[in-house]
Design an enzyme around this catalytic site. Structure first.
Site, PDB file in Angstrom:
ATOM      1  N   GLU A 101       0.811  -1.293   0.021  1.00 45.69           N
ATOM      2  CA  GLU A 101       0.079   0.030  -0.093  1.00 45.69           C
ATOM      3  C   GLU A 101       0.812   1.091   0.209  1.00 45.69           C
ATOM      4  O   GLU A 101       2.035   1.085   0.412  1.00 45.69           O
ATOM      5  CB  GLU A 101      -0.919   0.093   1.099  1.00 45.69           C
ATOM      6  CG  GLU A 101      -1.662   1.053   1.442  1.00 45.69           C
ATOM      7  CD  GLU A 101      -2.740   1.470   0.546  1.00 45.69           C
ATOM      8  OE1 GLU A 101      -2.552   1.736  -0.800  1.00 45.69           O
ATOM      9  OE2 GLU A 101      -4.095   1.413   0.855  1.00 45.69           O
ATOM     10  N   ASP A 102       0.304   2.290  -0.390  1.00 44.68           N
ATOM     11  CA  ASP A 102       0.912   3.490  -0.560  1.00 44.68           C
ATOM     12  C   ASP A 102       1.091   4.193   0.789  1.00 44.68           C
ATOM     13  O   ASP A 102       2.287   4.487   1.385  1.00 44.68           O
ATOM     14  CB  ASP A 102       0.641   4.543  -1.695  1.00 44.68           C
ATOM     15  CG  ASP A 102      -0.730   4.854  -1.658  1.00 44.68           C
ATOM     16  OD1 ASP A 102      -1.577   4.273  -0.815  1.00 44.68           O
ATOM     17  OD2 ASP A 102      -1.426   5.563  -2.559  1.00 44.68           O
ATOM     18  N   ASP A 105      -3.394   5.329   6.403  1.00 42.04           N
ATOM     19  CA  ASP A 105      -3.879   6.511   6.984  1.00 42.04           C
ATOM     20  C   ASP A 105      -4.947   6.110   7.997  1.00 42.04           C
ATOM     21  O   ASP A 105      -4.521   5.876   9.142  1.00 42.04           O
ATOM     22  CB  ASP A 105      -4.539   7.359   5.777  1.00 42.04           C
ATOM     23  CG  ASP A 105      -4.824   8.759   6.202  1.00 42.04           C
ATOM     24  OD1 ASP A 105      -4.483   9.522   6.943  1.00 42.04           O
ATOM     25  OD2 ASP A 105      -5.846   9.133   5.584  1.00 42.04           O
ATOM     26  N   PHE A 154      -0.870  16.191   4.074  1.00 41.30           N
ATOM     27  CA  PHE A 154      -1.120  15.536   2.622  1.00 41.30           C
ATOM     28  C   PHE A 154       0.186  15.262   1.383  1.00 41.30           C
ATOM     29  O   PHE A 154       0.410  16.459   1.196  1.00 41.30           O
ATOM     30  CB  PHE A 154      -2.416  16.010   2.105  1.00 41.30           C
ATOM     31  CG  PHE A 154      -3.238  15.339   1.159  1.00 41.30           C
ATOM     32  CD1 PHE A 154      -4.386  14.579   1.381  1.00 41.30           C
ATOM     33  CD2 PHE A 154      -3.107  15.310  -0.205  1.00 41.30           C
ATOM     34  CE1 PHE A 154      -4.852  13.754   0.740  1.00 41.30           C
ATOM     35  CE2 PHE A 154      -3.479  14.446  -1.357  1.00 41.30           C
ATOM     36  CZ  PHE A 154      -4.674  13.530  -0.724  1.00 41.30           C
ATOM     37  N   ARG A 167       0.552  11.397  -9.687  1.00 44.37           N
ATOM     38  CA  ARG A 167       1.105  10.121  -9.250  1.00 44.37           C
ATOM     39  C   ARG A 167       2.513   9.796  -9.641  1.00 44.37           C
ATOM     40  O   ARG A 167       3.145   9.042  -9.304  1.00 44.37           O
ATOM     41  CB  ARG A 167      -0.036   9.035  -9.619  1.00 44.37           C
ATOM     42  CG  ARG A 167      -1.352   8.966  -9.070  1.00 44.37           C
ATOM     43  CD  ARG A 167      -1.860   7.710  -9.593  1.00 44.37           C
ATOM     44  NE  ARG A 167      -3.415   7.878  -9.061  1.00 44.37           N
ATOM     45  CZ  ARG A 167      -3.945   7.444  -7.882  1.00 44.37           C
ATOM     46  NH1 ARG A 167      -3.193   7.064  -6.871  1.00 44.37           N
ATOM     47  NH2 ARG A 167      -5.351   7.489  -7.661  1.00 44.37           N
TER      48      ARG A 167
HETATM   49  P1  IMP Z   1      -7.115   4.922   4.681  1.00 44.92           P
HETATM   50  O1  IMP Z   1      -8.151   3.681   4.321  1.00 44.92           O
HETATM   51  O2  IMP Z   1      -7.520   6.112   5.213  1.00 44.92           O
HETATM   52  O3  IMP Z   1      -5.820   4.412   5.377  1.00 44.92           O
HETATM   53  O4  IMP Z   1      -6.559   5.446   3.327  1.00 44.92           O
HETATM   54  C1  IMP Z   1      -5.562   4.988   2.663  1.00 44.92           C
HETATM   55  C2  IMP Z   1      -5.515   5.590   1.130  1.00 44.92           C
HETATM   56  O5  IMP Z   1      -6.053   7.012   1.499  1.00 44.92           O
HETATM   57  C3  IMP Z   1      -4.149   5.559   0.697  1.00 44.92           C
HETATM   58  O6  IMP Z   1      -4.124   4.268   0.018  1.00 44.92           O
HETATM   59  C4  IMP Z   1      -4.362   6.789  -0.083  1.00 44.92           C
HETATM   60  O7  IMP Z   1      -4.902   6.260  -1.599  1.00 44.92           O
HETATM   61  C5  IMP Z   1      -5.248   7.683   0.112  1.00 44.92           C
HETATM   62  N1  IMP Z   1      -4.387   8.801   0.914  1.00 44.92           N
HETATM   63  C6  IMP Z   1      -4.238   8.862   2.615  1.00 44.92           C
HETATM   64  N2  IMP Z   1      -3.597  10.085   2.659  1.00 44.92           N
HETATM   65  C7  IMP Z   1      -2.980  10.367   1.586  1.00 44.92           C
HETATM   66  C8  IMP Z   1      -2.424  11.486   1.194  1.00 44.92           C
HETATM   67  O8  IMP Z   1      -1.701  12.167   2.008  1.00 44.92           O
HETATM   68  N3  IMP Z   1      -2.195  11.765  -0.153  1.00 44.92           N
HETATM   69  C9  IMP Z   1      -2.547  10.914  -1.108  1.00 44.92           C
HETATM   70  N4  IMP Z   1      -3.702  10.194  -0.597  1.00 44.92           N
HETATM   71  C10 IMP Z   1      -3.740   9.981   0.409  1.00 44.92           C
HETATM   72 MG    MG Z   2      -4.254   4.326  -2.242  1.00 41.81          MG
END
Ligand code: IMP
Ligand code: MG
Length: 181
Positions: A101-102, A105, A154, A167
């Site tokens: 995963e990138d 969050d 962000f 991206r």
């Molecule tokens: P989560 O479900 O809130 O953990 O979200 C994870 C996803 O939210 C990541 O895979 C990203 O695609 C997106 N995301 C969360 N923070 C950022 C950010 O700072 N920049 C870009 N995408 C983000």
């Molecule tokens: Mg993502």
């Protein structure tokens, strides 16, 4: 009026810093595998560059699969609900699986995927995330491999987007808070 270009956005991690850390993570994954096979599951689309680079530092018989979820629609706010848009192509029962995963969050996406994948009874299930924002967590979940832990910022680049843009940037940059949608 002067126009701002993406090159004005502050660099949080340069391509060299990323490359070095990704190599370290790959070595870690390799050690933990003990010579066994691996299925790398990338979470589209943000994890694509990380998965591609990480895989080249993993010395093992590795295959790729991809899933897509929706959590962030447009812009910075998560909708809260996670939906599977694209499922795995191949079953993972009895396999060593690494979710790639990138960003971790709120944890909603990875908690959802972990639960879903565990139903298939993989031999092992680990998580690699390039970035971790622990302060934003809503679900109790930690990654096994973390590139960098960051505060609530962000970011864009190296796979990460703002409304699908940026991206392809080779460095990870900070999205200015006042940037329009
Ligand atoms: P989560 O479900 O809130 O953990 O979200 C994870 C996803 O939210 C990541 O895979 C990203 O695609 C997106 N995301 C969360 N923070 C950022 C950010 O700072 N920049 C870009 N995408 C983000
Ligand atoms: Mg993502």
């Amino acid at each position: 009026m002067a126009t701002t270009s993406v090159n004005d956005f502050e660099i949080l991690y340069s391509r060299d810093q990323i490359a070095q850390r990704v190599a370290e993570l790959g070595a870690q994954v390799t050690r933990d595998l003990n010579g066994e096979k691996l299925v790398m599951v990338g979470v589209l689309k943000g994890a694509a560059p990380f998965l591609a680079d990480l895989s080249r530092h993993i010395e093992a018989d590795a295959t790729f699969d991809f899933v897509a979820t929706s959590s962030y629609g447009h812009g910075r706010q998560s909708s809260g609900a996670v939906k599977l848009i694209k499922d795995l192509d191949h079953p993972i029962e009895g396999k060593n699986v690494l979710i790639v995963e990138d960003i971790l969050d709120t944890g909603l996406t990875l908690s959802y995927l972990r639960k879903l994948f565990l139903q298939q009874k993989p031999k092992s299930l680990r998580i690699a995330t390039l970035l971790d924002k622990p302060s934003r967590r809503l679900e109790k979940i930690e990654a096994d491999y973390i590139g960098f832990s960051i505060p609530n910022l962000f970011v864009i680049g190296y796979g990460m987007d703002y409304a699908e843009h940026y991206r392809n940037l080779p460095d990870i940059r900070l999205m200015p808070p006042d940037h329009p949608e």
